[in-house]
Design a protein around this motif. Structure first.
Motif, PDB file in Angstrom:
ATOM      1  N   LYS A 232      42.279  13.164 -19.803  1.00 51.49           N
ATOM      2  CA  LYS A 232      43.117  14.350 -19.978  1.00 51.49           C
ATOM      3  C   LYS A 232      43.035  15.261 -18.758  1.00 51.49           C
ATOM      4  CE  LYS A 232      42.844  16.085 -24.021  1.00 51.49           C
ATOM      5  NZ  LYS A 232      42.313  16.819 -25.204  1.00 51.49           N
ATOM      6  N   VAL A 233      41.825  15.434 -18.233  1.00 51.04           N
ATOM      7  CA  VAL A 233      41.643  16.248 -17.034  1.00 51.04           C
ATOM      8  C   VAL A 233      42.418  15.645 -15.862  1.00 51.04           C
ATOM      9  CG1 VAL A 233      39.961  17.055 -15.333  1.00 51.04           C
ATOM     10  CG2 VAL A 233      39.409  17.169 -17.757  1.00 51.04           C
ATOM     11  N   ALA A 234      42.347  14.322 -15.724  1.00 55.20           N
ATOM     12  CA  ALA A 234      43.041  13.644 -14.631  1.00 55.20           C
ATOM     13  C   ALA A 234      44.558  13.810 -14.757  1.00 55.20           C
ATOM     14  CB  ALA A 234      42.666  12.164 -14.610  1.00 55.20           C
ATOM     15  N   ARG A 235      45.069  13.689 -15.976  1.00 55.59           N
ATOM     16  CA  ARG A 235      46.513  13.848 -16.183  1.00 55.59           C
ATOM     17  C   ARG A 235      46.986  15.249 -15.816  1.00 55.59           C
ATOM     18  NH1 ARG A 235      45.496  11.026 -21.052  1.00 55.59           N
ATOM     19  NH2 ARG A 235      45.591  12.974 -22.228  1.00 55.59           N
ATOM     20  N   ASN A 236      46.135  16.228 -16.075  1.00 53.47           N
ATOM     21  CA  ASN A 236      46.488  17.623 -15.791  1.00 53.47           C
ATOM     22  C   ASN A 236      46.141  18.054 -14.374  1.00 53.47           C
ATOM     23  OD1 ASN A 236      47.414  17.921 -18.430  1.00 53.47           O
ATOM     24  ND2 ASN A 236      45.418  18.624 -19.192  1.00 53.47           N
ATOM     25  N   GLY A 237      45.629  17.110 -13.577  1.00 57.19           N
ATOM     26  CA  GLY A 237      45.281  17.433 -12.203  1.00 57.19           C
ATOM     27  C   GLY A 237      44.090  18.350 -12.059  1.00 57.19           C
ATOM     28  N   GLY A 238      43.190  18.317 -13.027  1.00 62.97           N
ATOM     29  CA  GLY A 238      42.038  19.213 -13.001  1.00 62.97           C
ATOM     30  C   GLY A 238      40.887  18.679 -12.161  1.00 62.97           C
ATOM     31  N   GLN A 239      39.925  19.553 -11.905  1.00 63.87           N
ATOM     32  CA  GLN A 239      38.715  19.184 -11.168  1.00 63.87           C
ATOM     33  C   GLN A 239      37.602  18.805 -12.125  1.00 63.87           C
ATOM     34  OE1 GLN A 239      38.337  22.836  -8.538  1.00 63.87           O
ATOM     35  NE2 GLN A 239      37.609  21.266  -7.121  1.00 63.87           N
TER      36      GLN A 239
END
Length: 252
Positions: A232-239
């Protein structure tokens, strides 16, 4: 007949349980009392219930190898499933407080054992509160790896005592980890990442892995990709913020 053919909670195409039927609150209060059985000591854990193909009887389980990997707060079991085939000879267990999520992981593992004969026999899950009962499950120096992936940040300062990485809990983790064993942590909350790193850095029985060691470790690549939270973090471009530390013998 496969479970998926009779149970609407399972996908007919994959034979795996559907997450939407096992949804629960994102986190639970680890300080509250829960009602589930807890072994009196590690010698009371019956591994034949978790790994029946490996240990057909409880007597055999007592004399055989023990669990070496523990995924604390394993969520929906993504990391466990990935590790199961990466380390097929290693016994590993997920520890999860939420009952519906635990049930999902259990059903997922059972379904994978059916659809992939001979695989996933080395992985299991238990519903428990790891912040209270780690010493009830593992002997001194039993574990070689512990995982804390995307734990509850407990943002409010008054709730920091609920965080799964703390000075006194690291004492317990150091007890069940063998010398050379590794703690893996990752989060998408920078403040929590700093917190976990500072606690590990300040503990005399842990030292950080070098960048070269991290690059050579196949597990570090899974930390941000194997779990639902990481995806989910990767999909949202998060760190993400990672801290990986080795259990050592403290200097005198």
């Amino acid at each position: 007949m496969l479970e998926s053919e009779a149970n609407p909670n399972f996908s007919k195409s994959t034979g795996l349980p559907r997450k939407r039927f096992y949804r629960a609150r994102a986190h639970s209060n680890p300080l509250s009392d829960s009602h589930f059985p807890v072994p009196l000591s590690p010698s009371h854990v019956d591994y034949s219930l978790h790994f029946p193909q490996i240990f057909p009887s409880s007597e055999l389980a007592e004399k055989s190898k023990k669990v070496e990997f523990a995924d604390v707060g394993c969520g929906f079991g993504g990391l466990l499933i990935s590790l199961s085939t990466l380390f097929p000879e290693t016994l590993m267990i997920g520890m999860e407080l939420r009952d519906k999520v635990t049930e999902y992981v259990k059903e997922r593992i059972l379904a994978l054992r059916v659809t992939h004969p001979g695989q996933y026999q080395n992985v299991s899950v238990v519903r428990t509160n790891s912040m209270k009962y780690i010493p009830n499950y593992f002997e001194k120096g039993q574990l070689s790896k512990m995982f804390f992936l995307f734990p509850d940040p407990h943002f409010k300062e008054k709730n920091h005592r609920r965080r799964v990485i703390s000075q006194h809990l690291l004492d317990e983790y150091a007890y069940v980890l063998r010398v050379g064993g590794i703690i893996y942590t990752i989060t998408d909350v920078e403040e929590l990442g700093d917190w976990m790193k500072a606690r590990l850095e300040g503990h005399p029985m842990f030292e950080a892995l070098t960048e070269e060691e991290l690059e050579a470790d196949p597990i570090t690549k899974l930390l941000s990709s194997a779990t639902e939270e990481g995806q989910k973090v990767a999909r949202n471009g998060g760190q993400t913020f990672r801290a990986v530390y080795r259990r050592i013998v403290p200097a005198l």
